[in-house]
Design a protein around this motif. Structure first.
Motif, short mmCIF file in Angstrom:
data_model
loop_
_atom_site.label_atom_id
_atom_site.label_comp_id
_atom_site.label_asym_id
_atom_site.label_seq_id
_atom_site.Cartn_x
_atom_site.Cartn_y
_atom_site.Cartn_z
N PRO A 686 7.35 70.72 63.65
CA PRO A 686 6.32 69.66 63.53
C PRO A 686 5.10 70.18 62.77
O PRO A 686 4.87 71.39 62.68
N ARG A 687 4.33 69.25 62.23
CA ARG A 687 3.18 69.62 61.41
C ARG A 687 1.85 69.51 62.16
O ARG A 687 0.82 69.95 61.65
N THR A 688 1.85 68.94 63.37
CA THR A 688 0.60 68.73 64.12
C THR A 688 0.70 69.42 65.47
O THR A 688 1.79 69.71 65.99
N VAL A 689 -0.48 69.64 66.09
CA VAL A 689 -0.52 70.25 67.42
C VAL A 689 0.13 69.33 68.44
O VAL A 689 0.87 69.77 69.33
N THR A 690 -0.14 68.03 68.32
CA THR A 690 0.48 67.07 69.23
C THR A 690 2.00 67.11 69.10
O THR A 690 2.72 67.04 70.10
N GLY A 691 2.50 67.19 67.87
CA GLY A 691 3.94 67.28 67.67
C GLY A 691 4.53 68.52 68.29
O GLY A 691 5.62 68.49 68.88
N VAL A 692 3.82 69.64 68.18
CA VAL A 692 4.30 70.88 68.81
C VAL A 692 4.38 70.72 70.33
O VAL A 692 5.36 71.12 70.96
N TRP A 693 3.35 70.13 70.92
CA TRP A 693 3.34 69.96 72.39
C TRP A 693 4.50 69.06 72.84
O TRP A 693 5.16 69.38 73.84
N LEU A 697 7.64 70.16 75.28
CA LEU A 697 8.00 69.45 76.50
C LEU A 697 9.47 69.05 76.50
O LEU A 697 10.17 69.18 77.52
N ASN A 698 9.96 68.55 75.39
CA ASN A 698 11.36 68.11 75.31
C ASN A 698 12.32 69.28 75.47
O ASN A 698 13.32 69.19 76.20
N THR A 735 -0.23 76.98 75.25
CA THR A 735 -0.90 76.10 76.20
C THR A 735 -2.42 76.15 76.02
O THR A 735 -3.09 75.12 75.98
N ARG A 736 -2.94 77.36 75.88
CA ARG A 736 -4.39 77.50 75.70
C ARG A 736 -4.84 76.83 74.38
O ARG A 736 -5.86 76.15 74.32
N GLY A 737 -4.04 77.03 73.35
CA GLY A 737 -4.39 76.41 72.07
C GLY A 737 -4.36 74.90 72.13
O GLY A 737 -5.20 74.21 71.54
N PHE A 738 -3.35 74.34 72.84
CA PHE A 738 -3.27 72.88 72.95
C PHE A 738 -4.45 72.32 73.72
O PHE A 738 -5.00 71.26 73.36
N VAL A 754 -3.85 76.96 63.97
CA VAL A 754 -3.09 78.11 63.48
C VAL A 754 -2.46 78.86 64.64
O VAL A 754 -1.28 79.24 64.61
N SER A 755 -3.23 79.07 65.73
CA SER A 755 -2.69 79.81 66.87
C SER A 755 -1.56 79.04 67.55
O SER A 755 -0.56 79.63 68.00
N VAL A 756 -1.68 77.71 67.59
CA VAL A 756 -0.62 76.90 68.20
C VAL A 756 0.67 76.99 67.39
O VAL A 756 1.76 77.14 67.94
N MET A 757 0.54 76.89 66.07
CA MET A 757 1.72 76.97 65.22
C MET A 757 2.40 78.32 65.32
O MET A 757 3.64 78.41 65.38
N GLU A 758 1.62 79.41 65.35
CA GLU A 758 2.23 80.73 65.47
C GLU A 758 2.89 80.93 66.83
O GLU A 758 3.97 81.54 66.93
N ALA A 759 2.25 80.40 67.88
CA ALA A 759 2.85 80.50 69.21
C ALA A 759 4.16 79.72 69.28
O ALA A 759 5.14 80.17 69.89
N TRP A 760 4.18 78.55 68.65
CA TRP A 760 5.40 77.73 68.64
C TRP A 760 6.53 78.44 67.88
O TRP A 760 7.69 78.41 68.30
#
Length: 780
Positions: A686-693, A697-698, A735-738, A754-760
């Protein structure tokens, strides 16, 4: 596409950067080499399937050997000129070794020494080598060596796959265009392997460039590249499924008038190069020709020319005539292409014949022309004598030096399609064929009309007088030995003589010595040849006995294919046979070629023929203007479903799955798999933080850790760290990034992406392994 971050520059020395880049490249070379070997193998097998020369199966090991040798040289610290020099020298040597068994079998007295170079140089200079299948095999072996070796060198040494693909692409295109039979599987795999090779080498080239430029690649860089590659590969694989249907179904014959007809004819010219309505131009891959040449070996071609079904009974095997060859001149029989009488024949009308004949039956043929002979794309092929055809056509009678009836045809030597101007597509033709018995033909007599006189003699413009006399003496001896007293008996005696044990059918007859007449050499020395030799010999002998005779160039009956319930006529069915004129009965065919395919043409009637004299004309039964057809009956080269050559008439019929259908099903399955893979790759990135979250979850739910009602993101993160301890760090970072992205002020939230994408990127493989683990049999 690859993305990079200039801010993340690698702090390495230039030598370390180069070593790292070369290390990554060497890892990619292993798979590049595998793809090169597979491509070389497939191109070689495609060429071997085309059957260009005897002994051609050896080219597979030659192509792979070339690829392996040059792969080793490519990764060896060796100057480029030295590696290429080794490959250049090895090519003809390996080709000679591969083709030597065939060369030696054809020329057993020639030793493998330096004299061989001079011998073949002379053959090449004289043009004799062009028709030699042994030389063809040598050239093909050399080409396959170049295909594998050049591809391997360009990919592994120069990293230029497009340049390396040129020889193999040329060879494969030649195979598919000229011998498309059994090439569907190779088309699919070569397309797939070619695209995979281009993607793989391009990917590693970009990695090398990024490393040299000190650019740190993001975690999803390679996934961005492969996602695009997978989707493009799926699209390319879909093309062979769609294009054959669009390109091979000829719809131009339904367009009859106006600007659409002109456009259709223009398309036909592009699809079938050659001179329309003239018969000029060379022969194509079908082997059909206007001349009866006796000048060297032939090669069979498996390309389909046309298919047909029968309407009504037809006695014997239908020979599809194209041109009546009547002019004997310059040591060969030829079709007189200039002058003559031309009559336009309306759709469904009978040509204006000057003579009518006894004991004729009527039969219909539903013909579908798939690929007309090159240079003769207007000819409508049909058996026996034309009765009517469902096209506006042009009937041609070649010029004869006698007075003929005005506005009538004594014979029909060529039938051309006028509307449309190409024979391509489907046409229905009704023909008349003779049911005269042997007794009828024996009693026909010799009261020939004046117009057949030119068919009853040969002149020194054809062969020298001494040769004519030798052939005439031979003919007289043959008929005397058979105690033949009528023209029919004489023709049957000569036919039997040429089909006897003294003569051998071969596609590779011995070369005629310089200064020797080809038919003289065939009749009295070699006694080996193909159908043109046998038909020419019989035509010469009959004319020298005063019997009106002509040759016919066309196609034999073909082979019954149970999968399409039709006969298939291929290029290898191109044939020449003999016809003699009998007063009251017209032109009667003879078959002097004994090749375990063609048998003597039967006389009389069997089964339930549609007798024209009884008023039968097949009206309403699928003849001209109808759409029906009949299950093929006896005749032809054999029946793929029945060795006896009969189509099944009852009981259980075994249907064989069409290989083309299988290949299209496989291609569709591969395309769907790649499409699903591409969509899956897109979903996981995904391209967004919301999409990553949402993706987290899924996947967590699929892995067995569903979010509880009322659970906050941080509470969920702590619980997932306990459930997935191997992924505790990326779960916490994500989680912290979200939380920051969702609840912090906008200026702080934007920095967390950036941190969320790298964590994902780090968390994703752990979750996927957990999901796949639950899908295994026996796991909850």
């Amino acid at each position: 596409m690859l993305s990079g971050s200039p801010s993340g520059r690698l702090r390495l020395s230039p030598d370390a950067v180069l070593d790292r880049a070369q290390g990554a490249l060497r890892g990619g070379q292993v798979w590049s080499a595998v793809l090169v070997l597979l491509l070389s193998y497939d191109v070689a097998r495609s060429t071997a399937t085309a059957g260009w020369a005897p002994g051609i199966d050896v080219i597979t090991i030659i192509a792979i050997s070339g690829a392996l040798l040059m792969a080793v040289l490519a990764v060896t610290p060796l100057a480029s000129w030295a590696g290429l020099g080794i490959g250049l020298v090895a090519g003809p040597c390996v080709a000679l070794v591969g083709s030597w068994p065939v060369i030696h079998a054809r020329y057993p007295l020639e030793a493998l020494d330096y004299h061989l170079v001079g011998i073949w140089a002379t053959r090449i200079a004289s043009g004799q080598a062009i028709f030699d299948p042994a030389f063809s095999l040598f050239l093909i072996c050399w080409l396959m060596w170049v295909t594998g070796a050049w591809l391997s060198w360009c990919v592994l040494r120069w990293r230029k796959p497009m340049l390396g693909l040129i020889p193999g692409a040329a060879a494969f295109s030649t195979n598919v265009i000229n011998v498309p039979t059994d090439q569907n599987g190779y088309t699919l795999t070569i397309l797939f392997l070619t695209l995979a090779l281009l993607l793989w080498t391009n990917y590693h080239g970009l990695i090398l460039n990024a490393t040299r430029a000190h650019v740190k690649l993001t975690g999803d860089a390679k996934w961005d590249f492969w996602e695009a590659g997978v989707l493009v590969m799926a699209a390319v694989i879909v093309l062979p499924i769609i294009l054959p249907v669009m390109s091979t179904v000829d719809r131009t014959t339904a367009v009859q008038t106006g600007i659409f007809s002109s456009w259709a004819e223009f398309q036909q010219r592009l699809s079938h190069p050659g001179v329309f309505n003239s018969g000029l131009g060379g022969t194509g891959v079908t082997g059909f020709s206007a001349d009866v040449k006796l000048n060297g070996p032939l090669q069979r071609t498996r390309d389909t020319v046309f298919t047909y079904t029968k309407v009504g009974d037809y006695v014997g095997s239908p020979y599809f005539r194209g041109l009546d060859v009547t002019l004997a001149q310059g040591s060969e029989w030829r079709y007189a292409s200039s002058g003559g009488i031309r009559q336009t024949v309306a759709k469904g009308a009978t040509p204006p014949y000057a003579e009518d004949y006894q004991k004729l039956a009527v039969a219909g043929f539903d013909v579908k022309m798939d690929r007309a002979p090159s240079g003769f794309s207007d000819i409508l092929f049909f058996p026996s004598q034309l009765y009517r055809v469902d096209r506006l056509s042009l009937a041609t009678e070649v010029p004869l030096p006698v007075t003929e009836p005005v506005g009538q045809l004594t014979t029909l030597d060529r039938l051309s399609s006028l509307q449309p101007s190409s024979s391509a597509g489907r046409y229905n033709v009704t023909v008349e064929y003779s049911t005269a018995t042997v007794q009828d033909l024996q009693a026909a007599g010799t009261n020939y009309p004046d117009w057949v006189a030119p068919y009853s003699s040969l002149t020194t413009a054809y062969v020298p007088e001494a040769v004519l006399q030798r052939i005439k003496t031979l003919a007289q001896d043959v008929v005397a030995a058979a105690h033949a007293t009528t023209p029919y008996d004489e023709a049957a005696a000569i036919e039997s003589y040429l089909r006897g044990p003294d003569f051998t059918y071969t596609l590779q007859p011995p070369s005629t010595p310089a200064g020797t007449d080809p038919i003289d050499f065939f009749l009295f020395t070699s006694r080996k040849g193909y159908c043109e030799y046998f038909a020419t010999a019989m035509g010469d002998m009959l004319r020298l006995l005063g019997i009106p005779t002509r040759l016919v160039n066309g196609f034999g009956p073909g082979t019954f294919d149970a999968t399409i319930n039709s006969y298939v006529v291929r290029g290898e069915d191109a044939h020449t046979w003999v016809e003699s004129y009998f007063p009251g009965f017209g032109w009667i065919g003879f078959e002097p070629t004994k090749d375990n395919v063609y048998d003597p043409i039967p006389r009389g009637s069997v089964g339930n023929p549609c007798l024209r004299d009884n008023g039968c004309d097949l009206s309403g039964t699928g003849g001209v203007g109808g759409v029906g057809g009949s299950t093929p009956s006896a005749g032809g080269r054999g029946n793929l479903g029945d060795p006896a050559g009969q189509a099944p008439t009852g009981g259980i019929q075994v249907r064989h799955l069409d290989p083309a259908v299988v290949s299209r099903i496989a291609a569709a399955a591969a395309a769907l798999f790649l499409l699903a893979l591409g969509l899956g790759l897109r979903y996981l990135r995904p391209r967004t933080v919301t999409g990553v979250w949402k993706r987290m979850l899924n996947l967590s739910r699929l892995a067995g850790a569903e979010r509880r009602p009322g659970e906050t993101p941080l509470e969920l993160g702590r619980r997932l760290q306990r459930i997935f301890p191997e992924a505790a760090e990326p779960v916490g970072a994500l989680t912290r990034g979200f939380v920051v992205a969702a609840y912090a002020p906008p200026d702080q939230a934007s920095d967390s992406r950036v941190s969320v994408m790298e964590a994902w990127t780090s968390l994703r493989p752990h979750l996927l392994r957990r999901v796949l683990g639950r899908l295994r049999p026996g796991r909850a």
